[in-house]
Design a protein around this motif. Sequence first.
Motif, PDB file in Angstrom:
ATOM      1  N   ILE A  42     -24.517 -76.091  53.082  1.00 57.67           N
ATOM      2  CA  ILE A  42     -24.340 -74.690  52.670  1.00 57.67           C
ATOM      3  C   ILE A  42     -25.344 -74.315  51.582  1.00 57.67           C
ATOM      4  O   ILE A  42     -25.996 -73.274  51.633  1.00 57.67           O
ATOM      5  CB  ILE A  42     -22.898 -74.449  52.175  1.00 57.67           C
ATOM      6  N   VAL A  43     -25.495 -75.214  50.594  1.00 58.78           N
ATOM      7  CA  VAL A  43     -26.432 -74.930  49.501  1.00 58.78           C
ATOM      8  C   VAL A  43     -27.838 -74.723  50.065  1.00 58.78           C
ATOM      9  O   VAL A  43     -28.552 -73.790  49.671  1.00 58.78           O
ATOM     10  CB  VAL A  43     -26.413 -76.063  48.447  1.00 58.78           C
ATOM     11  N   GLU A  44     -28.246 -75.578  51.014  1.00 59.56           N
ATOM     12  CA  GLU A  44     -29.583 -75.459  51.595  1.00 59.56           C
ATOM     13  C   GLU A  44     -29.755 -74.120  52.329  1.00 59.56           C
ATOM     14  O   GLU A  44     -30.776 -73.452  52.196  1.00 59.56           O
ATOM     15  CB  GLU A  44     -29.859 -76.620  52.567  1.00 59.56           C
ATOM     16  N   ILE A  45     -28.724 -73.736  53.093  1.00 60.57           N
ATOM     17  CA  ILE A  45     -28.787 -72.469  53.820  1.00 60.57           C
ATOM     18  C   ILE A  45     -28.910 -71.295  52.848  1.00 60.57           C
ATOM     19  O   ILE A  45     -29.737 -70.393  53.032  1.00 60.57           O
ATOM     20  CB  ILE A  45     -27.528 -72.298  54.719  1.00 60.57           C
ATOM     21  N   VAL A  46     -28.115 -71.336  51.781  1.00 62.24           N
ATOM     22  CA  VAL A  46     -28.134 -70.220  50.832  1.00 62.24           C
ATOM     23  C   VAL A  46     -29.458 -70.192  50.062  1.00 62.24           C
ATOM     24  O   VAL A  46     -30.019 -69.126  49.804  1.00 62.24           O
ATOM     25  CB  VAL A  46     -26.927 -70.287  49.866  1.00 62.24           C
ATOM     26  N   LYS A  47     -29.974 -71.364  49.740  1.00 61.86           N
ATOM     27  CA  LYS A  47     -31.261 -71.450  49.042  1.00 61.86           C
ATOM     28  C   LYS A  47     -32.352 -70.741  49.844  1.00 61.86           C
ATOM     29  O   LYS A  47     -33.151 -69.987  49.296  1.00 61.86           O
ATOM     30  CB  LYS A  47     -31.669 -72.914  48.869  1.00 61.86           C
ATOM     31  N   SER A  48     -32.379 -71.004  51.160  1.00 63.25           N
ATOM     32  CA  SER A  48     -33.463 -70.459  51.997  1.00 63.25           C
ATOM     33  C   SER A  48     -33.198 -69.017  52.424  1.00 63.25           C
ATOM     34  O   SER A  48     -34.126 -68.279  52.698  1.00 63.25           O
ATOM     35  CB  SER A  48     -33.650 -71.297  53.264  1.00 63.25           C
ATOM     36  N   ASN A  49     -31.922 -68.630  52.531  1.00 64.23           N
ATOM     37  CA  ASN A  49     -31.615 -67.347  53.163  1.00 64.23           C
ATOM     38  C   ASN A  49     -30.859 -66.360  52.269  1.00 64.23           C
ATOM     39  O   ASN A  49     -30.554 -65.256  52.712  1.00 64.23           O
ATOM     40  CB  ASN A  49     -30.785 -67.586  54.433  1.00 64.23           C
ATOM     41  N   GLY A  50     -30.524 -66.795  51.059  1.00 68.65           N
ATOM     42  CA  GLY A  50     -29.675 -65.951  50.223  1.00 68.65           C
ATOM     43  C   GLY A  50     -30.362 -64.677  49.811  1.00 68.65           C
ATOM     44  O   GLY A  50     -31.585 -64.649  49.732  1.00 68.65           O
ATOM     45  N   PRO A  51     -29.656 -63.553  49.534  1.00 62.47           N
ATOM     46  CA  PRO A  51     -28.203 -63.479  49.682  1.00 62.47           C
ATOM     47  C   PRO A  51     -27.779 -63.459  51.145  1.00 62.47           C
ATOM     48  O   PRO A  51     -28.435 -62.808  51.960  1.00 62.47           O
ATOM     49  CB  PRO A  51     -27.838 -62.159  48.993  1.00 62.47           C
ATOM     50  N   ILE A  52     -26.707 -64.157  51.433  1.00 65.31           N
ATOM     51  CA  ILE A  52     -26.240 -64.297  52.804  1.00 65.31           C
ATOM     52  C   ILE A  52     -24.710 -64.267  52.788  1.00 65.31           C
ATOM     53  O   ILE A  52     -24.091 -64.822  51.873  1.00 65.31           O
ATOM     54  CB  ILE A  52     -26.792 -65.610  53.422  1.00 65.31           C
TER      55      ILE A  52
ATOM     56  N   GLY B  81     -20.735 -64.939  53.928  1.00 70.38           N
ATOM     57  CA  GLY B  81     -19.979 -66.101  54.380  1.00 70.38           C
ATOM     58  C   GLY B  81     -19.958 -66.214  55.899  1.00 70.38           C
ATOM     59  O   GLY B  81     -20.071 -67.310  56.459  1.00 70.38           O
ATOM     60  N   GLU B  82     -19.839 -65.063  56.569  1.00 71.09           N
ATOM     61  CA  GLU B  82     -19.812 -65.079  58.035  1.00 71.09           C
ATOM     62  C   GLU B  82     -21.108 -65.657  58.591  1.00 71.09           C
ATOM     63  O   GLU B  82     -21.095 -66.458  59.528  1.00 71.09           O
ATOM     64  CB  GLU B  82     -19.621 -63.648  58.603  1.00 71.09           C
ATOM     65  N   ARG B  83     -22.228 -65.243  58.046  1.00 73.60           N
ATOM     66  CA  ARG B  83     -23.506 -65.719  58.584  1.00 73.60           C
ATOM     67  C   ARG B  83     -23.720 -67.199  58.280  1.00 73.60           C
ATOM     68  O   ARG B  83     -24.323 -67.921  59.084  1.00 73.60           O
ATOM     69  CB  ARG B  83     -24.659 -64.862  58.064  1.00 73.60           C
ATOM     70  N   ILE B  84     -23.230 -67.662  57.142  1.00 79.56           N
ATOM     71  CA  ILE B  84     -23.308 -69.106  56.868  1.00 79.56           C
ATOM     72  C   ILE B  84     -22.482 -69.846  57.913  1.00 79.56           C
ATOM     73  O   ILE B  84     -22.913 -70.864  58.471  1.00 79.56           O
ATOM     74  CB  ILE B  84     -22.780 -69.441  55.452  1.00 79.56           C
ATOM     75  N   ALA B  85     -21.285 -69.318  58.201  1.00 80.08           N
ATOM     76  CA  ALA B  85     -20.394 -69.952  59.179  1.00 80.08           C
ATOM     77  C   ALA B  85     -21.066 -70.012  60.560  1.00 80.08           C
ATOM     78  O   ALA B  85     -21.028 -71.043  61.240  1.00 80.08           O
ATOM     79  CB  ALA B  85     -19.077 -69.191  59.252  1.00 80.08           C
ATOM     80  N   ASP B  86     -21.715 -68.906  60.952  1.00 78.06           N
ATOM     81  CA  ASP B  86     -22.423 -68.876  62.232  1.00 78.06           C
ATOM     82  C   ASP B  86     -23.446 -70.003  62.325  1.00 78.06           C
ATOM     83  O   ASP B  86     -23.534 -70.722  63.314  1.00 78.06           O
ATOM     84  CB  ASP B  86     -23.178 -67.538  62.394  1.00 78.06           C
ATOM     85  N   ARG B  87     -24.232 -70.136  61.294  1.00 77.53           N
ATOM     86  CA  ARG B  87     -25.299 -71.130  61.308  1.00 77.53           C
ATOM     87  C   ARG B  87     -24.767 -72.554  61.424  1.00 77.53           C
ATOM     88  O   ARG B  87     -25.461 -73.454  61.882  1.00 77.53           O
ATOM     89  CB  ARG B  87     -26.128 -71.032  60.024  1.00 77.53           C
TER      90      ARG B  87
END
Lengths: 207, 207
Positions: free
Chosen positions: A10-20, A22-28
């Motif tokens: 999750i941290v990696e996803i938010v680092k690269s894509n934030g702000p993002i 919760g739904e989109r994190i879940a999708d990924r």
Amino acid sequence: MELNKRQQQIVEIVKSNGPITGERIADRLDLTRATLRPDLAILTMSGILEARPRVGYYYSGKPKNKLITDELKQYIVKDYASLPVVVKDEMSIYDAICTIFLENVSTLFVINKNGDFFGVCSRKDLLRASMIGEDIHTMPVNIIMTRMPNLHYIFEDEKVVHAAKLMIDKEVDSLPIVTTKDNGKLEVKGRISKTTINKIFVSLSNE
Amino acid sequence: MELNKRQQQIVEIVKSNGPITGERIADRLDLTRATLRPDLAILTMSGILEARPRVGYYYSGKPKNKLITDELKQYIVKDYASLPVVVKDEMSIYDAICTIFLENVSTLFVINKNGDFFGVCSRKDLLRASMIGEDIHTMPVNIIMTRMPNLHYIFEDEKVVHAAKLMIDKEVDSLPIVTTKDNGKLEVKGRISKTTINKIFVSLSNE
């Protein structure tokens, strides 16, 4: 604090894509939002991620620990006060040194005959006086003590963190805890020292 | 750490009924297990509740903060070392006092001519010597210093918390950080003090 594998993802996803969101994190991650909820809660509570309503999660940039910060800021000086050692300004330097040893403190707080706080006498002050060969048996502490405007003190309802900062900045081992009397003068009520902070540090790390 | 209303309700339920499973807590609150998951995660991470597989949640009895405990236990002495002030055992008491003032430290670490750590000379030791009227210009520090087996020290890879405990228990303001030499003697590599602990405390509470 150790993150589990999913929290690291999750941290990696938010680092690269934030702000993002919760739904989109879940999708990924091919997971439901509900499954992710505890991980996101922990990452936000620990200060690694921050969340803004209608914007989403973003990386805070530094792994600070909000829980610790919040906890430490609740500590108030009066809850950690120890007994002050207070002496009168006419006490001899020799007796002051004896008091330091008897009471096992680093600093004496000095009052005048009205009981007003008006000086501090540290081991360093006493060492300097005895080294330069003053007549320590007859000379009173008020000759060698530190006095206003160079005195540092703290009020009962201030934060312990503030006391710790003050001791570092002013290079003193302890501070008198004071209240203001009706006549505007200060009265010594307690003492907080670097040892107090040490004890809090140790108690925090005990399970 | 401030709990929200639902978290407070959970704590009350677990206090009265623990050990209790997550499902049963959810039943009592008329909520789903998934809804409760973040709250339970936070309560367990913060150490207020404990969870045992196949048993359920129970109240830990004290609101200790596991996150803080875990964080503090990671701090290792060598990462917080400051420069030690080391003097030779033949230095005069007068020069030792001057060194204390010049270097602005509370304690000198004393070595013999082979460079082995074998004594500690504190402000208190120096104050005692100068008070009882020793000839501070000719007498060397090795007469008045604290020596084995009353020396306290810490190794580089020990925990900061251990250093803090040792300083409290032994009533010293700082500790030498040492390594063992090939000949089995100790060498002073650094210094950790109550001021170091104070600084960590302040940095933890800064956002």
